[in-house]
Design a protein around this motif. Sequence first.
Motif, PDB file in Angstrom:
ATOM      1  N   ASP A 427       9.646  52.392 -14.591  1.00 25.64           N
ATOM      2  CA  ASP A 427       9.868  52.471 -16.040  1.00 25.64           C
ATOM      3  C   ASP A 427      11.245  53.029 -16.401  1.00 25.64           C
ATOM      4  OD1 ASP A 427       9.558  55.090 -15.304  1.00 25.64           O
ATOM      5  OD2 ASP A 427       7.873  55.510 -16.644  1.00 25.64           O
ATOM      6  N   LYS A 447       7.955  49.042 -19.322  1.00 27.16           N
ATOM      7  CA  LYS A 447       7.507  50.460 -19.351  1.00 27.16           C
ATOM      8  C   LYS A 447       6.038  50.566 -18.942  1.00 27.16           C
ATOM      9  CE  LYS A 447      11.132  52.668 -21.367  1.00 27.16           C
ATOM     10  NZ  LYS A 447      11.842  53.793 -20.743  1.00 27.16           N
ATOM     11  N   GLU A 448       5.247  49.571 -19.364  1.00 24.24           N
ATOM     12  CA  GLU A 448       3.804  49.584 -19.025  1.00 24.24           C
ATOM     13  C   GLU A 448       3.520  48.803 -17.741  1.00 24.24           C
ATOM     14  OE1 GLU A 448       4.629  48.149 -22.434  1.00 24.24           O
ATOM     15  OE2 GLU A 448       4.928  50.302 -22.750  1.00 24.24           O
TER      16      GLU A 448
END
Length: 560
Positions: A427, A447-448
């Motif tokens: 991330d 990010k996820e």
Amino acid sequence: MEKKWWKEAVVYQIYPRSFKDADGDGIGDLRGIISKLDYLKELGIDVVWLSPVYQSPNDDNGYDISDYRNIMDEFGTMEDWEEMVSEMHKRGIKLVMDLVVNHTSDEHPWFIESRKSKDNAYRDYYIWRPGKEGKEPNNWESFFSGSAWEYDEATGEYYLHLFSKKQPDLNWENPNVRKEIYEMMRFWLDKGVDGFRMDVINMISKVPELPDGEAYDGKKYASGSRYFMNGPRVHEFLQEMNREVLSHYDIMTVGETPGVTPKEGILYTDPARCELNMVFQFEHVDLDSGPGGKWDIRPWKLADLKKTMTKWQKELEGKGWNSLYLNNHDQPRAVSRFGDDKQYRVESAKMLATFLHMMQGTPYIYQGEELGMTNVRFSSIEDYRDIETLNMYKEYVEKYGENPQAVLEKIYYKGRDNARTPMQWDDSKHAGFTDGTPWIQVNPNYKEINAKAALQDPDSVFHYYKKLIQLRKQHPVIVYGTYHLILEDHPLIYAYTRTLENEKLVVITNFSNETPVFRLPEDIVYTAKELLIHNYPVVESEELHEIRLRPWEARVYKIQ
């Protein structure tokens, strides 16, 4: 059925430009791949298919080769490549290289010579023709839009390019061309390569007269595919290649063969014919294409997917061998296309993996598929890099006057750059792909969705793929068993059995966000069952006869 290591293997495709950048120039490279080999080992990968890393001007991201025996500067050196192969082999991972021999780059020395004069020794290495009445030799359309012919001022003739005008087609009718290609193949095999993925290999033989194609919709150029796909001498050429090169090594070969039927697939893959081990067919990834081709997008239907996959499973059974794939560098992300990349991204990514990996054939995982990576929606055409996409956008907007946003929607669904955004490692900035500016933007959802998070989460898509790969190694029925479709007419459930002697599996997948009831057909009786893999928590004592499936649920039972 004869046992072979390539039947039991699981292949991972690396698109090197987007995999991992080690030197900060924003472009993935060989040292980046070396740094991530332990990740592939952890996943359980047996074979890496590496998209082209040869010297290239990069008009089509390496599929336009200017020197077959050297490494592209952006990717590193031959020493880097040799270290990469050595490190792969240390980890028990084999390497399959891309073989691109339908065409070269127009910057290849052969073509530079070929265009100098009509009597040059290399002229006949390519397909040159005079024009007809001041126009191209025929009306064929290039796969990348526009005419498949390019006029060359120096000699006043046209050369054929089925793809970019910087990718002139080789003339396989010339025995010297074939001889040079076979020598080049031996060069790489002797350096330790374990096989080849052969780019559009069923296009190497053209009908010599090069007749006009049938025009679609009155547009200027027509598909000439019936005259260059599965052409008159293609099997002769591949049998010669096998005789001269392939049969002398214990390797894996897979041909990219658009437009093949199962009947033709058997001609390419029947071991008795001594051609290839397996082919990539395209029927299942063309289910959402209308008569106008790839960009004529239609909704796909589960009934058609069942019919297509079953046809290939049954017709090749005992005669040839299947390649199993939903993703690659030319296809959009499977979870965005066949699954639900929003509410049920994780569940549908696992379900699609189950549906595919439990079939007979060699499974291919494309980088990021094991993370459930998704399609991307860039706001502007300026953010796209793929030549096919850019040419199509220009043609549809400028020539046909289509709405630019409507054309972007086609790209969001089917553009090749969906698969080419950088691998999402963590991330941090640019998803850990590079310290520099990436050659194409990272998907904002990194990010996820990233490898670091996936490795730490025992319920991640990554760990599910890892288990599927382990099951394949533990249960010969997954590799060698016969396939039988059940619940053929169910609109939401795709279920089938695999059988090898006394071993039987029942594979149940729900292709929807609804909750249909699975009922075991009456002709399947069992005394004991074992749940091998599932993508939701399951009560072990639950009866197999009737199960209410959750959205995008997948289960595989071993029964007796």
